[in-house]
Design a protein around this motif. Sequence first.
Motif, PDB file in Angstrom:
ATOM      1  N   GLN A   1       6.679  12.443   2.182  1.00 35.02           N
ATOM      2  CA  GLN A   1       6.476  12.889   3.120  1.00 35.02           C
ATOM      3  C   GLN A   1       6.593  12.152   4.909  1.00 35.02           C
ATOM      4  N   ILE A   2       7.576  11.081   4.551  1.00 34.17           N
ATOM      5  CA  ILE A   2       7.109   9.563   5.507  1.00 34.17           C
ATOM      6  C   ILE A   2       8.192   9.924   6.655  1.00 34.17           C
ATOM      7  N   GLU A   3       7.042  10.595   7.657  1.00 37.40           N
ATOM      8  CA  GLU A   3       7.824  11.348   8.839  1.00 37.40           C
ATOM      9  C   GLU A   3       8.911   9.714  10.080  1.00 37.40           C
ATOM     10  N   THR A   4       8.226   8.657  10.254  1.00 36.38           N
ATOM     11  CA  THR A   4       8.503   7.742  10.436  1.00 36.38           C
ATOM     12  C   THR A   4       8.304   6.558   9.559  1.00 36.38           C
ATOM     13  N   THR A   5       9.284   5.691  10.178  1.00 39.50           N
ATOM     14  CA  THR A   5       9.819   4.217   9.901  1.00 39.50           C
ATOM     15  C   THR A   5       9.304   2.966  10.607  1.00 39.50           C
ATOM     16  N   VAL A   6       8.479   2.332  10.210  1.00 37.32           N
ATOM     17  CA  VAL A   6       8.497   1.088  11.785  1.00 37.32           C
ATOM     18  C   VAL A   6       9.162  -0.238  10.734  1.00 37.32           C
ATOM     19  N   VAL A   7      10.592   0.164  11.151  1.00 39.97           N
ATOM     20  CA  VAL A   7      11.284  -1.380  10.775  1.00 39.97           C
ATOM     21  C   VAL A   7      10.948  -2.423  10.927  1.00 39.97           C
ATOM     22  N   ILE A   8      10.095  -3.385  10.643  1.00 39.52           N
ATOM     23  CA  ILE A   8      10.251  -5.149  11.049  1.00 39.52           C
ATOM     24  C   ILE A   8      10.943  -6.507  10.531  1.00 39.52           C
ATOM     25  N   GLY A   9      11.293  -6.628  11.357  1.00 44.42           N
ATOM     26  CA  GLY A   9      12.219  -7.777  11.147  1.00 44.42           C
ATOM     27  C   GLY A   9      13.216  -8.144  10.910  1.00 44.42           C
ATOM     28  N   ARG A  10      14.308  -8.955  10.366  1.00 40.97           N
ATOM     29  CA  ARG A  10      15.838  -9.148   9.667  1.00 40.97           C
ATOM     30  C   ARG A  10      16.036  -8.154   9.122  1.00 40.97           C
ATOM     31  N   TYR A  11      15.780  -8.587   7.065  1.00 38.86           N
ATOM     32  CA  TYR A  11      15.591  -7.864   6.458  1.00 38.86           C
ATOM     33  C   TYR A  11      15.670  -5.977   6.400  1.00 38.86           C
ATOM     34  N   ALA A  12      14.482  -6.216   6.400  1.00 39.63           N
ATOM     35  CA  ALA A  12      14.226  -4.105   7.158  1.00 39.63           C
ATOM     36  C   ALA A  12      15.429  -4.146   8.005  1.00 39.63           C
TER      37      ALA A  12
ATOM     38  N   ILE B   1       0.788  -1.496  -0.083  1.00 44.48           N
ATOM     39  CA  ILE B   1       0.445  -0.140  -0.338  1.00 44.48           C
ATOM     40  C   ILE B   1       1.033   1.101  -0.094  1.00 44.48           C
ATOM     41  N   ALA B   2       1.111   1.940  -1.176  1.00 48.67           N
ATOM     42  CA  ALA B   2       1.413   3.365  -1.220  1.00 48.67           C
ATOM     43  C   ALA B   2       1.081   4.561  -1.841  1.00 48.67           C
ATOM     44  N   ARG B   3       1.473   5.560  -0.585  1.00 47.40           N
ATOM     45  CA  ARG B   3       0.530   6.322  -0.369  1.00 47.40           C
ATOM     46  C   ARG B   3       1.986   7.737  -0.519  1.00 47.40           C
ATOM     47  N   PRO B   4       1.238   8.531  -1.462  1.00 48.65           N
ATOM     48  CA  PRO B   4       2.327   9.699  -2.074  1.00 48.65           C
ATOM     49  C   PRO B   4       2.389  10.905  -0.299  1.00 48.65           C
ATOM     50  N   GLU B   5       1.084  11.157   0.271  1.00 49.21           N
ATOM     51  CA  GLU B   5       0.917  11.426   1.219  1.00 49.21           C
ATOM     52  C   GLU B   5       1.357  10.743   2.396  1.00 49.21           C
ATOM     53  N   ALA B   6       1.762   9.645   2.443  1.00 54.18           N
ATOM     54  CA  ALA B   6       1.741   8.979   4.033  1.00 54.18           C
ATOM     55  C   ALA B   6       3.153   9.663   4.380  1.00 54.18           C
ATOM     56  N   ARG B   7       2.884   9.760   5.998  1.00 58.37           N
ATOM     57  CA  ARG B   7       3.849  10.336   6.772  1.00 58.37           C
ATOM     58  C   ARG B   7       4.550   8.981   7.979  1.00 58.37           C
ATOM     59  N   LEU B   8       3.776   7.546   8.041  1.00 58.36           N
ATOM     60  CA  LEU B   8       4.616   6.776   8.390  1.00 58.36           C
ATOM     61  C   LEU B   8       4.223   5.623   7.103  1.00 58.36           C
ATOM     62  N   LEU B   9       5.767   5.110   7.654  1.00 58.24           N
ATOM     63  CA  LEU B   9       5.581   3.994   6.636  1.00 58.24           C
ATOM     64  C   LEU B   9       5.928   2.484   7.764  1.00 58.24           C
ATOM     65  N   ILE B  10       5.408   1.293   7.308  1.00 59.34           N
ATOM     66  CA  ILE B  10       5.618  -0.453   7.748  1.00 59.34           C
ATOM     67  C   ILE B  10       6.555  -0.295   7.184  1.00 59.34           C
ATOM     68  N   ALA B  11       7.733  -1.408   7.539  1.00 62.50           N
ATOM     69  CA  ALA B  11       8.757  -1.957   6.578  1.00 62.50           C
ATOM     70  C   ALA B  11       8.846  -2.765   7.367  1.00 62.50           C
ATOM     71  N   ALA B  12       8.222  -3.725   6.511  1.00 61.36           N
ATOM     72  CA  ALA B  12       8.322  -5.342   6.694  1.00 61.36           C
ATOM     73  C   ALA B  12       8.965  -6.397   5.921  1.00 61.36           C
ATOM     74  N   GLN B  13       8.999  -7.330   5.948  1.00 60.71           N
ATOM     75  CA  GLN B  13       9.504  -8.308   5.036  1.00 60.71           C
ATOM     76  C   GLN B  13       9.396  -9.023   4.268  1.00 60.71           C
ATOM     77  N   ALA B  14       8.592  -9.872   3.658  1.00 60.31           N
ATOM     78  CA  ALA B  14       7.748 -10.341   2.135  1.00 60.31           C
ATOM     79  C   ALA B  14       6.129 -11.326   2.738  1.00 60.31           C
ATOM     80  N   PRO B  15       4.939 -11.191   2.010  1.00 61.69           N
ATOM     81  CA  PRO B  15       3.966 -11.269   2.435  1.00 61.69           C
ATOM     82  C   PRO B  15       4.170 -12.790   3.169  1.00 61.69           C
TER      83      PRO B  15
END
Length: 201
Positions: A123-134, A35-49
Amino acid sequence: MTPDHPPELNALEADIRACRICEPYLPLGPRPVLIARPEARLLIAAQAPGRRVHETGLPFNDPSGERLRDWLGIDRETFYHHPAIAIVPMGFCYPGTGKGGDLPPRPECAATWRRPLLAAMPQIETTVVIGRYALGWHLGLGGGQRVTDLVAAWRDFAPAHFPLPHPSPRNNRWLKNNPWFEDEVVPALRERVRECLLAFD
C-alpha cells in the motif's frame, strides 16, 4: 514487529533480524534496524544506520533524524509509531566508518531483502528517497549523476517519490548553497506526508 502483522511479514522480518550475511564486514556486528508495516502508505528509504542508531536500535535517532522529521513536518511520536509510516534503509546494519564518514550500505542487504520486503508492503503510495545509495536503487541515479540534479528535478518524480539529500549535519553547506530545497521541496513534501497520514486515518 507487531503482533497484528500478517504472517508473511512476520516471517520475513524474523529472517531479517536473524540475518548474518554481512557479519564478517560489520565492525559492531549485525543489528538490523528497520520499521516495516504492511499497511504503510509512506516509505522512508534511507542509507544505513549510523553508530548511534546501531546502539539504540531506533532509525534516525540522531541529529539527522531531527532534521528529517522537520522536513517531513512530523514529530517523533508520529515518525516512529504512526501505522502509515515504514522506515526501511538500503542497509539494515551499521557498516562502519571510513575517512569521509560512514561507509556505504553493504550491497548484499538490498540484493537479498529489499524486493521481498517492499512486496510485503503493497500500500506504499509515496517513497521519500534519501541520499545517493537509495536514489540509485529507487530512481536509477548513476555514478556520474549528481544528487543535486535529481533533487532539483523532484517535480518529475512526485508524488510517488521525493528525492532528498541526506539530512546529516555534513550537508549544512549544501543546504546553504541550495536554498530552493527548503523553499520549494520541503513544503511540497510536508503536504504530501500530511495527505498520506490523513488518507490512512
